[in-house]
Scaffold this active site. Structure first.
Site, short mmCIF file in Angstrom:
data_model
loop_
_atom_site.label_atom_id
_atom_site.label_comp_id
_atom_site.label_asym_id
_atom_site.label_seq_id
_atom_site.Cartn_x
_atom_site.Cartn_y
_atom_site.Cartn_z
N CYS A 15 0.74 -1.01 -0.03
CA CYS A 15 0.03 0.19 0.24
C CYS A 15 0.75 1.23 -0.09
O CYS A 15 1.81 1.14 0.35
CB CYS A 15 -0.89 0.00 1.30
N ASP A 38 -6.18 -4.52 11.42
CA ASP A 38 -4.73 -3.60 11.37
C ASP A 38 -4.55 -3.26 12.70
O ASP A 38 -5.43 -3.53 13.81
CB ASP A 38 -5.15 -2.27 10.56
#
Length: 216
Positions: free
Chosen positions: A9, A132
């Site tokens: 990412c 996360d």
């Protein structure tokens, strides 16, 4: 060799896209959150997305974005998945899915067992979950802070949709992370950077090689 899919990412440069594609990642993330050092504008993201080879899924990361911003992004960038990385409600996840007709990945920050019920809630409406590390109080960014959480919290847990593990992953700890959590998909940003917001092709390659070496 384990069949683990990788998402890199926060790409900003054409050479980053080339490195991610060459290394064999399954997903690439484009960050539309302006405070982030990994931010790209819709126009910049479009140019990057057009460089992605067929089969490399393009994920657009937004944080509590309104319809106007999402309209602009989706209208400009050929995305495959929208990643909601803010405090979006389950209702908002459903709205985004309905409005744009794209799969939605919902990020959920985890720090303690009290955070886990949210994964069940979002798992009923999202197409994918991103598990996360929860930002520490005072952190400006909702993710990409390079910190793991206690992986034992999700050991053996499953949800009704596919999920991805994020938070402080790098080539040196991904095997342990997979062994502890059972993750079949992993996501990282800072773990393949030589400085904040600047990807390193060697680190990208090393991470994918480490994933390839994880026992099945």
């Amino acid at each position: 060799m384990a069949d683990i899919r990788v998402k890199i990412c926060g790409l900003k440069r054409p050479e980053d896209m080339a490195a991610v594609a060459e290394a064999g990642a399954a997903y690439v993330g484009l960050n539309f959150f302006e405070p982030s050092p990994r931010y790209v504008s819709p126009d910049e993201a479009r140019d990057l997305a057009l460089l992605a080879p067929e089969g490399l899924a393009k994920v657009g990361l937004v944080v509590d974005a309104g319809d106007a911003l999402l309209d602009e992004i989706v209208g400009a960038v050929p995305l495959d998945i929208i990643q909601l990385h803010g405090k979006e409600s389950a209702e908002r996840v459903q709205q985004v899915r309905d409005r744009y007709g794209l799969p939605v990945m919902k990020a959920v920050g985890v720090a303690t067992e009290a955070d886990l019920p949210l994964l069940d809630d979002y798992g009923r409406v999202a197409d994918m979950l991103l598990v996360d590390a929860k930002p520490a109080p005072g952190d400006e960014l909702p993710g990409g802070n390079g910190l793991p959480f206690d992986w034992r919290l999700i050991a053996g847990r499953r949800w009704p949709v596919p999920w991805m593990l994020a938070g402080g992953l790098h080539a040196g700890n991904v095997a342990e992370a997979v062994a502890r959590t059972g993750a079949r998909q992993v996501d990282l940003s800072s773990g393949v950077e030589r400085e904040k917001g600047v990807k390193d092709a060697g680190l990208i390659r090393a991470f994918l090689e480490a994933v390839a070496g994880v026992p099945a």
